[in-house]
Design a protein around this motif. Sequence first.
Motif, PDB file in Angstrom:
ATOM      1  N   GLU A   1      -8.972  -1.358   5.251  1.00 54.13           N
ATOM      2  CA  GLU A   1      -7.522  -1.140   5.260  1.00 54.13           C
ATOM      3  C   GLU A   1      -7.279   0.336   4.989  1.00 54.13           C
ATOM      4  O   GLU A   1      -7.590   0.842   3.911  1.00 54.13           O
ATOM      5  CB  GLU A   1      -6.837  -2.008   4.204  1.00 54.13           C
TER       6      GLU A   1
ATOM      7  N   GLN B   1     -10.868  -8.978  -4.381  1.00 52.07           N
ATOM      8  CA  GLN B   1     -11.184  -9.872  -3.280  1.00 52.07           C
ATOM      9  C   GLN B   1     -11.305 -11.318  -3.767  1.00 52.07           C
ATOM     10  O   GLN B   1     -11.473 -11.577  -4.958  1.00 52.07           O
ATOM     11  CB  GLN B   1     -12.489  -9.426  -2.610  1.00 52.07           C
TER      12      GLN B   1
ATOM     13  N   LYS C   1      -8.567  -3.567  -3.081  1.00 53.14           N
ATOM     14  CA  LYS C   1      -7.889  -4.595  -3.870  1.00 53.14           C
ATOM     15  C   LYS C   1      -8.918  -5.622  -4.338  1.00 53.14           C
ATOM     16  O   LYS C   1     -10.000  -5.734  -3.755  1.00 53.14           O
ATOM     17  CB  LYS C   1      -6.835  -5.308  -3.020  1.00 53.14           C
TER      18      LYS C   1
ATOM     19  N   ARG D   1      -4.780 -13.258   4.337  1.00 54.05           N
ATOM     20  CA  ARG D   1      -3.526 -12.524   4.171  1.00 54.05           C
ATOM     21  C   ARG D   1      -3.355 -11.573   5.348  1.00 54.05           C
ATOM     22  O   ARG D   1      -4.278 -11.361   6.148  1.00 54.05           O
ATOM     23  CB  ARG D   1      -3.506 -11.751   2.851  1.00 54.05           C
TER      24      ARG D   1
ATOM     25  N   ASP E   1      -9.826 -12.304   2.974  1.00 55.06           N
ATOM     26  CA  ASP E   1      -9.786 -11.310   1.904  1.00 55.06           C
ATOM     27  C   ASP E   1     -11.100 -11.196   1.128  1.00 55.06           C
ATOM     28  O   ASP E   1     -11.160 -11.384  -0.087  1.00 55.06           O
ATOM     29  CB  ASP E   1      -8.633 -11.623   0.953  1.00 55.06           C
TER      30      ASP E   1
ATOM     31  N   ARG F   1      -1.038  -6.068   3.858  1.00 61.38           N
ATOM     32  CA  ARG F   1       0.023  -6.751   3.113  1.00 61.38           C
ATOM     33  C   ARG F   1      -0.588  -7.874   2.281  1.00 61.38           C
ATOM     34  O   ARG F   1      -1.770  -8.193   2.412  1.00 61.38           O
ATOM     35  CB  ARG F   1       1.107  -7.269   4.051  1.00 61.38           C
ATOM     36  N   ASP F   2       0.229  -8.488   1.425  1.00 57.18           N
ATOM     37  CA  ASP F   2      -0.271  -9.510   0.511  1.00 57.18           C
ATOM     38  C   ASP F   2       0.017 -10.933   0.970  1.00 57.18           C
ATOM     39  O   ASP F   2      -0.517 -11.886   0.392  1.00 57.18           O
ATOM     40  CB  ASP F   2       0.343  -9.311  -0.888  1.00 57.18           C
ATOM     41  N   ASP F   3       0.850 -11.093   2.005  1.00 54.49           N
ATOM     42  CA  ASP F   3       1.184 -12.422   2.496  1.00 54.49           C
ATOM     43  C   ASP F   3       0.688 -12.581   3.926  1.00 54.49           C
ATOM     44  O   ASP F   3       0.138 -11.656   4.517  1.00 54.49           O
ATOM     45  CB  ASP F   3       2.693 -12.660   2.424  1.00 54.49           C
TER      46      ASP F   3
END
Length: 290
Positions: free
Chosen positions: A143, A50, A48, A76, A115, A80-82
């Motif tokens: 991940e 960064q 993803k 995060r 992240d 996951r994103d949160d």
Amino acid sequence: MKKVIYLFATLLITTAFVACTGGAQRSAETQSEDTMQTETPQYSVIEKPQVDLSKFETDSEGYIVIFNGKDFTGWRGYGRDDVPGKWTIEDGAIKFNGSGGGEAQDGDGGDIIFDHKFKNFELLLDWKVSKGGNSGIFYLAQEVTTTDNDGNERVEPIYISSPEYQVLDNENHPDAKLGKDNNRQSASLYDMIPAVPQNQNPFGEWNTAKIMVYRGTVVHGQNNENVLEYHLWTQKWTDMLQASKFSQDKWPLAFELLNNVGGSNREGFIGLQDHGDDVWYRNIRVKILD
């Protein structure tokens, strides 16, 4: 985008074929007939965007401050994103509010990561645990997901791709008496190398952790003393994995990921563990050593 890696092994020689990631081939000399696997699960490494480190403050000593003491900017949940709800900010520290469930994480829990992937660096931070508390600091983490025969995808735990700096109440948590030669006590490379000297401050008091990674050399420090050193991507590293819970016969996917820790770029995330107990982290800083 996901990078999908297919690994096949035979009983006589194991050769890793890595698609898109360019991961290193494992030598058959590191394996025996007793540890050979007919097949290692197909897995994917999630990639993803960064965070931009230039947006974070750099202190007078050249360390990037990756936790501002106020909110979770740059952080995060792993996979996951949160940020899971059981992680909060308390008195300038990141706190995990324990459920008492050990590693049985629920929807409001789970590990967290900063992240951005680091390669050669020195990490400094303070930590403390509640009585009987257990947690850990991960580094060079990826991940990783796998897919079962029905096409269902699952996120694999962070510790199968990442070395772990143990965070523990040595006096009151039973894990301190397990493992071998105290290699599950605080500041140890979990289940592999004990921290010597063992100079931990007791539960409820702050400890200072240092993790230095430079071209494969890793040093753990605790309370201003270096307590262990080891070297990634070497035969000795492979041998340590084979003697641990992450050996090829016990956990082939973990062995593959940890034997090539950091992936093709030899870099990864810094993470903090939800082990079900109250734990606090503060003053989290990273110096880039490239």
